[in-house]
Motif scaffolding. Structure first.
Motif, PDB file in Angstrom:
ATOM      1  N   MET A 100      10.111  -0.331   9.131  1.00 50.99           N
ATOM      2  CA  MET A 100       9.597  -0.366   8.173  1.00 50.99           C
ATOM      3  C   MET A 100       9.347   1.717   8.702  1.00 50.99           C
ATOM      4  SD  MET A 100       6.289  -3.115   8.022  1.00 50.99           S
ATOM      5  CE  MET A 100       7.019  -3.635  10.002  1.00 50.99           C
ATOM      6  N   PRO A 101       9.456   2.107   7.978  1.00 55.57           N
ATOM      7  CA  PRO A 101       9.298   3.878   7.907  1.00 55.57           C
ATOM      8  C   PRO A 101       8.025   4.308   7.331  1.00 55.57           C
ATOM      9  CG  PRO A 101      10.108   4.052   5.638  1.00 55.57           C
ATOM     10  CD  PRO A 101      10.341   2.341   6.093  1.00 55.57           C
ATOM     11  N   ILE A 102       8.015   5.531   8.557  1.00 49.85           N
ATOM     12  CA  ILE A 102       6.525   6.087   8.269  1.00 49.85           C
ATOM     13  C   ILE A 102       6.603   7.171   7.457  1.00 49.85           C
ATOM     14  CG2 ILE A 102       4.755   7.428   9.323  1.00 49.85           C
ATOM     15  CD1 ILE A 102       5.076   5.249  11.473  1.00 49.85           C
ATOM     16  N   PHE A 103       6.224   7.762   6.361  1.00 48.06           N
ATOM     17  CA  PHE A 103       6.315   8.316   4.730  1.00 48.06           C
ATOM     18  C   PHE A 103       4.953   9.625   5.421  1.00 48.06           C
ATOM     19  CE2 PHE A 103       9.007   5.984   3.566  1.00 48.06           C
ATOM     20  CZ  PHE A 103      10.191   6.306   3.232  1.00 48.06           C
ATOM     21  N   GLU A 104       5.146  10.665   5.118  1.00 48.67           N
ATOM     22  CA  GLU A 104       4.241  11.599   5.134  1.00 48.67           C
ATOM     23  C   GLU A 104       3.852  11.629   3.634  1.00 48.67           C
ATOM     24  OE1 GLU A 104       4.053  14.954   7.817  1.00 48.67           O
ATOM     25  OE2 GLU A 104       6.195  14.967   7.615  1.00 48.67           O
ATOM     26  N   TYR A 105       3.169  12.109   4.044  1.00 50.57           N
ATOM     27  CA  TYR A 105       1.546  12.309   2.414  1.00 50.57           C
ATOM     28  C   TYR A 105       0.986  13.271   1.981  1.00 50.57           C
ATOM     29  CZ  TYR A 105       4.261   7.442   1.089  1.00 50.57           C
ATOM     30  OH  TYR A 105       5.259   6.600   0.856  1.00 50.57           O
ATOM     31  N   LYS A 106       1.264  13.377   0.488  1.00 46.48           N
ATOM     32  CA  LYS A 106      -0.464  15.122   0.372  1.00 46.48           C
ATOM     33  C   LYS A 106      -0.792  14.550  -0.556  1.00 46.48           C
ATOM     34  CE  LYS A 106      -1.451  20.156   0.417  1.00 46.48           C
ATOM     35  NZ  LYS A 106      -0.885  21.277  -0.100  1.00 46.48           N
ATOM     36  N   CYS A 107      -1.934  14.723  -0.848  1.00 43.37           N
ATOM     37  CA  CYS A 107      -2.803  14.020  -2.028  1.00 43.37           C
ATOM     38  C   CYS A 107      -3.181  15.713  -2.973  1.00 43.37           C
ATOM     39  CB  CYS A 107      -4.375  14.034  -2.056  1.00 43.37           C
ATOM     40  SG  CYS A 107      -5.556  13.560  -3.100  1.00 43.37           S
ATOM     41  N   SER A 108      -3.088  15.686  -4.110  1.00 44.82           N
ATOM     42  CA  SER A 108      -2.775  16.424  -5.739  1.00 44.82           C
ATOM     43  C   SER A 108      -4.375  16.281  -5.273  1.00 44.82           C
ATOM     44  CB  SER A 108      -2.204  15.799  -6.284  1.00 44.82           C
ATOM     45  OG  SER A 108      -0.872  15.117  -6.704  1.00 44.82           O
ATOM     46  N   ASP A 109      -5.311  15.387  -4.905  1.00 40.88           N
ATOM     47  CA  ASP A 109      -6.898  15.760  -5.849  1.00 40.88           C
ATOM     48  C   ASP A 109      -7.278  16.674  -4.960  1.00 40.88           C
ATOM     49  OD1 ASP A 109      -6.525  14.449  -8.060  1.00 40.88           O
ATOM     50  OD2 ASP A 109      -7.824  13.419  -7.817  1.00 40.88           O
ATOM     51  N   CYS A 110      -7.272  16.750  -3.491  1.00 40.22           N
ATOM     52  CA  CYS A 110      -7.929  16.481  -1.922  1.00 40.22           C
ATOM     53  C   CYS A 110      -7.223  17.955  -0.877  1.00 40.22           C
ATOM     54  CB  CYS A 110      -9.335  15.568  -1.658  1.00 40.22           C
ATOM     55  SG  CYS A 110      -8.025  14.784  -0.318  1.00 40.22           S
ATOM     56  N   GLY A 111      -6.388  17.482  -1.364  1.00 41.40           N
ATOM     57  CA  GLY A 111      -5.091  18.118  -0.361  1.00 41.40           C
ATOM     58  C   GLY A 111      -4.596  17.584   0.332  1.00 41.40           C
ATOM     59  N   HIS A 112      -5.235  16.671   1.652  1.00 40.11           N
ATOM     60  CA  HIS A 112      -5.389  15.765   3.081  1.00 40.11           C
ATOM     61  C   HIS A 112      -3.880  15.690   2.680  1.00 40.11           C
ATOM     62  CE1 HIS A 112      -6.439  13.650   6.129  1.00 40.11           C
ATOM     63  NE2 HIS A 112      -5.961  12.187   5.955  1.00 40.11           N
ATOM     64  N   GLU A 113      -3.594  15.741   3.610  1.00 38.59           N
ATOM     65  CA  GLU A 113      -1.649  15.504   4.575  1.00 38.59           C
ATOM     66  C   GLU A 113      -2.654  14.575   5.138  1.00 38.59           C
ATOM     67  OE1 GLU A 113       0.570  18.169   5.518  1.00 38.59           O
ATOM     68  OE2 GLU A 113       0.467  19.578   4.277  1.00 38.59           O
ATOM     69  N   PHE A 114      -1.907  12.966   4.935  1.00 34.96           N
ATOM     70  CA  PHE A 114      -1.412  11.845   6.202  1.00 34.96           C
ATOM     71  C   PHE A 114       0.200  11.343   6.234  1.00 34.96           C
ATOM     72  CE2 PHE A 114      -2.202  10.740   1.334  1.00 34.96           C
ATOM     73  CZ  PHE A 114      -1.966   9.389   1.693  1.00 34.96           C
TER      74      PHE A 114
ATOM     75  N   CYS B  13      -9.788  10.691   0.371  1.00 34.59           N
ATOM     76  CA  CYS B  13     -11.334  10.205  -0.869  1.00 34.59           C
ATOM     77  C   CYS B  13     -10.660   9.667  -2.022  1.00 34.59           C
ATOM     78  CB  CYS B  13     -10.710  12.247  -1.753  1.00 34.59           C
ATOM     79  SG  CYS B  13      -9.001  11.850  -2.859  1.00 34.59           S
ATOM     80  N   GLN B  14      -9.483   8.809  -1.430  1.00 35.70           N
ATOM     81  CA  GLN B  14      -9.362   7.436  -2.470  1.00 35.70           C
ATOM     82  C   GLN B  14      -8.056   7.673  -3.967  1.00 35.70           C
ATOM     83  OE1 GLN B  14      -9.349   4.033  -0.356  1.00 35.70           O
ATOM     84  NE2 GLN B  14     -10.406   5.646   0.901  1.00 35.70           N
ATOM     85  N   SER B  15      -8.217   9.163  -4.263  1.00 40.10           N
ATOM     86  CA  SER B  15      -7.222   8.775  -4.699  1.00 40.10           C
ATOM     87  C   SER B  15      -5.515   8.329  -5.412  1.00 40.10           C
ATOM     88  CB  SER B  15      -7.331  10.573  -4.874  1.00 40.10           C
ATOM     89  OG  SER B  15      -6.011  10.777  -6.764  1.00 40.10           O
TER      90      SER B  15
END
Length: 85
Positions: free
Chosen positions: A1-15, A31-33
């Motif tokens: 199972m790969p780990i991917f990086e994401y960014k939230c369009s609403d708050c800008g948080h990268e995870f 922010c649960q967006s």
């Protein structure tokens, strides 16, 4: 199972998130967006001696740079034993 990086369009948080389906975009943990998107990441791998190097093939490293093919310990020849690490 790969780990991917994401960014939230609403708050800008990268995870980072461990996902089962590579097309899945999990909600933002801050922010649960649901408006998240996958980021492009540099691929890295472990090589002999415990160093890591980019897999891209281009950039600022050359074949003769600071990476060594010899093991840093006397217990193995590939840097992949219980003594290395």
């Amino acid at each position: 199972m790969p780990i991917f990086e994401y960014k939230c369009s609403d708050c800008g948080h990268e995870f980072e998130e461990l996902v089962f389906d590579r097309d899945e975009c999990p909600p933002c943990p801050k922010c649960q967006s649901e408006k998240t998107g996958k980021l492009m990441s540099a691929v890295r791998s472990k090589i002999a001696g415990g160093a890591s190097a980019p897999e891209s093939g281009g950039g600022d490293t050359d074949a003769g740079s600071s990476f060594s093919s010899s093991s840093p310990c006397s217990g193995c020849s590939g840097g992949d034993c219980s003594n290395c690490g």
